[in-house]
Design a protein around this motif. Structure first.
Motif, PDB file in Angstrom:
ATOM      1  N   ALA A 159       0.840  -1.203   0.000  1.00  0.00           N
ATOM      2  CA  ALA A 159       0.000   0.000   0.000  1.00  0.00           C
ATOM      3  C   ALA A 159       0.873   1.249   0.000  1.00  0.00           C
ATOM      4  O   ALA A 159       0.602   2.206  -0.725  1.00  0.00           O
ATOM      5  CB  ALA A 159      -0.929  -0.013   1.210  1.00  0.00           C
ATOM      6  N   TRP A 160       1.933   1.240   0.791  1.00  0.00           N
ATOM      7  CA  TRP A 160       2.848   2.383   0.825  1.00  0.00           C
ATOM      8  C   TRP A 160       3.603   2.522  -0.498  1.00  0.00           C
ATOM      9  O   TRP A 160       3.814   3.626  -0.997  1.00  0.00           O
ATOM     10  CB  TRP A 160       3.833   2.269   1.984  1.00  0.00           C
ATOM     11  N   THR A 161       4.004   1.396  -1.059  1.00  0.00           N
ATOM     12  CA  THR A 161       4.707   1.428  -2.347  1.00  0.00           C
ATOM     13  C   THR A 161       3.807   2.039  -3.412  1.00  0.00           C
ATOM     14  O   THR A 161       4.246   2.877  -4.204  1.00  0.00           O
ATOM     15  CB  THR A 161       5.163   0.012  -2.759  1.00  0.00           C
ATOM     16  N   GLU A 162       2.547   1.659  -3.439  1.00  0.00           N
ATOM     17  CA  GLU A 162       1.597   2.210  -4.403  1.00  0.00           C
ATOM     18  C   GLU A 162       1.390   3.713  -4.183  1.00  0.00           C
ATOM     19  O   GLU A 162       1.340   4.488  -5.132  1.00  0.00           O
ATOM     20  CB  GLU A 162       0.253   1.470  -4.315  1.00  0.00           C
ATOM     21  N   ALA A 163       1.298   4.120  -2.916  1.00  0.00           N
ATOM     22  CA  ALA A 163       1.136   5.548  -2.610  1.00  0.00           C
ATOM     23  C   ALA A 163       2.344   6.338  -3.094  1.00  0.00           C
ATOM     24  O   ALA A 163       2.208   7.416  -3.678  1.00  0.00           O
ATOM     25  CB  ALA A 163       0.930   5.738  -1.110  1.00  0.00           C
ATOM     26  N   LEU A 164       3.535   5.811  -2.873  1.00  0.00           N
ATOM     27  CA  LEU A 164       4.746   6.493  -3.336  1.00  0.00           C
ATOM     28  C   LEU A 164       4.829   6.501  -4.861  1.00  0.00           C
ATOM     29  O   LEU A 164       5.294   7.477  -5.453  1.00  0.00           O
ATOM     30  CB  LEU A 164       5.993   5.855  -2.726  1.00  0.00           C
ATOM     31  N   ASN A 165       4.379   5.417  -5.511  1.00  0.00           N
ATOM     32  CA  ASN A 165       4.353   5.389  -6.983  1.00  0.00           C
ATOM     33  C   ASN A 165       3.495   6.522  -7.529  1.00  0.00           C
ATOM     34  O   ASN A 165       3.891   7.219  -8.467  1.00  0.00           O
ATOM     35  CB  ASN A 165       3.813   4.049  -7.491  1.00  0.00           C
ATOM     36  N   GLU A 166       2.304   6.708  -6.951  1.00  0.00           N
ATOM     37  CA  GLU A 166       1.405   7.770  -7.414  1.00  0.00           C
ATOM     38  C   GLU A 166       2.012   9.149  -7.179  1.00  0.00           C
ATOM     39  O   GLU A 166       1.947  10.011  -8.048  1.00  0.00           O
ATOM     40  CB  GLU A 166       0.058   7.663  -6.701  1.00  0.00           C
ATOM     41  N   LEU A 167       2.618   9.329  -6.023  1.00  0.00           N
ATOM     42  CA  LEU A 167       3.240  10.611  -5.696  1.00  0.00           C
ATOM     43  C   LEU A 167       4.417  10.896  -6.621  1.00  0.00           C
ATOM     44  O   LEU A 167       4.607  12.017  -7.089  1.00  0.00           O
ATOM     45  CB  LEU A 167       3.693  10.595  -4.235  1.00  0.00           C
ATOM     46  N   GLU A 168       5.182   9.866  -6.923  1.00  0.00           N
ATOM     47  CA  GLU A 168       6.336  10.029  -7.819  1.00  0.00           C
ATOM     48  C   GLU A 168       5.896  10.361  -9.244  1.00  0.00           C
ATOM     49  O   GLU A 168       6.500  11.193  -9.913  1.00  0.00           O
ATOM     50  CB  GLU A 168       7.200   8.771  -7.805  1.00  0.00           C
ATOM     51  N   MET A 169       4.808   9.740  -9.708  1.00  0.00           N
ATOM     52  CA  MET A 169       4.301  10.061 -11.044  1.00  0.00           C
ATOM     53  C   MET A 169       3.842  11.514 -11.106  1.00  0.00           C
ATOM     54  O   MET A 169       4.049  12.197 -12.108  1.00  0.00           O
ATOM     55  CB  MET A 169       3.152   9.120 -11.425  1.00  0.00           C
ATOM     56  N   ASP A 170       3.243  12.000 -10.022  1.00  0.00           N
ATOM     57  CA  ASP A 170       2.776  13.381  -9.975  1.00  0.00           C
ATOM     58  C   ASP A 170       3.945  14.357 -10.067  1.00  0.00           C
ATOM     59  O   ASP A 170       3.914  15.292 -10.863  1.00  0.00           O
ATOM     60  CB  ASP A 170       1.985  13.606  -8.685  1.00  0.00           C
ATOM     61  N   ILE A 171       5.000  14.144  -9.295  1.00  0.00           N
ATOM     62  CA  ILE A 171       6.136  15.062  -9.328  1.00  0.00           C
ATOM     63  C   ILE A 171       6.896  14.935 -10.648  1.00  0.00           C
ATOM     64  O   ILE A 171       7.417  15.930 -11.164  1.00  0.00           O
ATOM     65  CB  ILE A 171       7.068  14.887  -8.103  1.00  0.00           C
ATOM     66  N   THR A 172       6.910  13.760 -11.245  1.00  0.00           N
ATOM     67  CA  THR A 172       7.538  13.593 -12.557  1.00  0.00           C
ATOM     68  C   THR A 172       6.804  14.429 -13.601  1.00  0.00           C
ATOM     69  O   THR A 172       7.420  15.063 -14.457  1.00  0.00           O
ATOM     70  CB  THR A 172       7.571  12.109 -12.963  1.00  0.00           C
ATOM     71  N   ALA A 173       5.474  14.458 -13.520  1.00  0.00           N
ATOM     72  CA  ALA A 173       4.689  15.268 -14.457  1.00  0.00           C
ATOM     73  C   ALA A 173       4.974  16.758 -14.260  1.00  0.00           C
ATOM     74  O   ALA A 173       5.100  17.507 -15.232  1.00  0.00           O
ATOM     75  CB  ALA A 173       3.196  14.982 -14.276  1.00  0.00           C
ATOM     76  N   VAL A 174       5.099  17.195 -13.015  1.00  0.00           N
ATOM     77  CA  VAL A 174       5.402  18.601 -12.737  1.00  0.00           C
ATOM     78  C   VAL A 174       6.785  18.952 -13.263  1.00  0.00           C
ATOM     79  O   VAL A 174       6.991  20.000 -13.892  1.00  0.00           O
ATOM     80  CB  VAL A 174       5.289  18.905 -11.226  1.00  0.00           C
ATOM     81  N   GLU A 175       7.753  18.073 -13.031  1.00  0.00           N
ATOM     82  CA  GLU A 175       9.114  18.318 -13.522  1.00  0.00           C
ATOM     83  C   GLU A 175       9.140  18.388 -15.047  1.00  0.00           C
ATOM     84  O   GLU A 175       9.836  19.222 -15.623  1.00  0.00           O
ATOM     85  CB  GLU A 175      10.067  17.224 -13.023  1.00  0.00           C
ATOM     86  N   ALA A 176       8.364  17.533 -15.711  1.00  0.00           N
ATOM     87  CA  ALA A 176       8.299  17.560 -17.179  1.00  0.00           C
ATOM     88  C   ALA A 176       7.689  18.869 -17.657  1.00  0.00           C
ATOM     89  O   ALA A 176       8.139  19.455 -18.647  1.00  0.00           O
ATOM     90  CB  ALA A 176       7.483  16.370 -17.690  1.00  0.00           C
ATOM     91  N   MET A 177       6.661  19.348 -16.948  1.00  0.00           N
ATOM     92  CA  MET A 177       6.036  20.615 -17.311  1.00  0.00           C
ATOM     93  C   MET A 177       7.033  21.765 -17.165  1.00  0.00           C
ATOM     94  O   MET A 177       7.082  22.663 -18.003  1.00  0.00           O
ATOM     95  CB  MET A 177       4.829  20.869 -16.407  1.00  0.00           C
ATOM     96  N   LEU A 178       7.831  21.735 -16.098  1.00  0.00           N
ATOM     97  CA  LEU A 178       8.815  22.789 -15.883  1.00  0.00           C
ATOM     98  C   LEU A 178       9.933  22.728 -16.923  1.00  0.00           C
ATOM     99  O   LEU A 178      10.480  23.752 -17.309  1.00  0.00           O
ATOM    100  CB  LEU A 178       9.407  22.687 -14.474  1.00  0.00           C
ATOM    101  N   ALA A 179      10.267  21.525 -17.367  1.00  0.00           N
ATOM    102  CA  ALA A 179      11.344  21.370 -18.347  1.00  0.00           C
ATOM    103  C   ALA A 179      10.908  21.816 -19.738  1.00  0.00           C
ATOM    104  O   ALA A 179      11.722  22.272 -20.533  1.00  0.00           O
ATOM    105  CB  ALA A 179      11.805  19.914 -18.386  1.00  0.00           C
ATOM    106  N   ASP A 180       9.623  21.705 -20.047  1.00  0.00           N
ATOM    107  CA  ASP A 180       9.109  22.045 -21.370  1.00  0.00           C
ATOM    108  C   ASP A 180       8.266  23.305 -21.270  1.00  0.00           C
ATOM    109  O   ASP A 180       7.095  23.249 -20.918  1.00  0.00           O
ATOM    110  CB  ASP A 180       8.282  20.887 -21.923  1.00  0.00           C
ATOM    111  N   GLU A 181       8.863  24.447 -21.574  1.00  0.00           N
ATOM    112  CA  GLU A 181       8.166  25.721 -21.427  1.00  0.00           C
ATOM    113  C   GLU A 181       7.013  25.889 -22.412  1.00  0.00           C
ATOM    114  O   GLU A 181       6.156  26.735 -22.226  1.00  0.00           O
ATOM    115  CB  GLU A 181       9.158  26.870 -21.572  1.00  0.00           C
TER     116      GLU A 181
END
Length: 111
Positions: free
Chosen positions: A13-35
């Motif tokens: 359950a914790w691994t799944e929660a961290l997976n979702e959180l990591e996907m969210d921050i990866t999307a934010v980082e991609a948005m910041l990288a691509d202006e």
């Protein structure tokens, strides 16, 4: 349910929660990288903290710490960009466009 099965379910359950959180921050980082990306569009699935998970398993703490570090860096970058955007808007608002005051662009002295 055995204690061992509960421990595996808890860790999963914790691994799944961290997976979702990591996907969210990866999307934010991609948005910041691509202006040029559609930064105005919010993520479709906002991450919601899971309930009733209990304490984080110790073996997942380094991963959770890394995700937190990435989140803080992304939040700092977003704040920096917002500040730069406000400064640019302030500067451009001071540029005289000539729309409000009509002045001649040049004076013909040949006459």
């Amino acid at each position: 349910m055995s204690t061992e099965t509960q421990a595996v379910d808890w860790r999963d359950a914790w691994t799944e929660a961290l997976n979702e959180l990591e996907m969210d921050i990866t999307a934010v980082e991609a948005m910041l990288a691509d202006e040029h990306r559609h930064a105005e569009t919010p993520p479709a699935d906002l991450w919601k903290p899971p309930t009733e998970l209990g304490a984080l398993p110790l073996e997942l703490k380094p991963r959770a710490d890394e995700i937190l570090t990435r989140q803080l860096a992304a939040a700092e970058e977003i704040a920096r960009r917002l500040t730069a955007n406000r400064q640019q808007m302030s500067m451009t608002s001071r540029i005289e466009t000539g729309e409000a005051v009509k002045r001649p662009v040049y004076l013909d002295c040949a006459m």
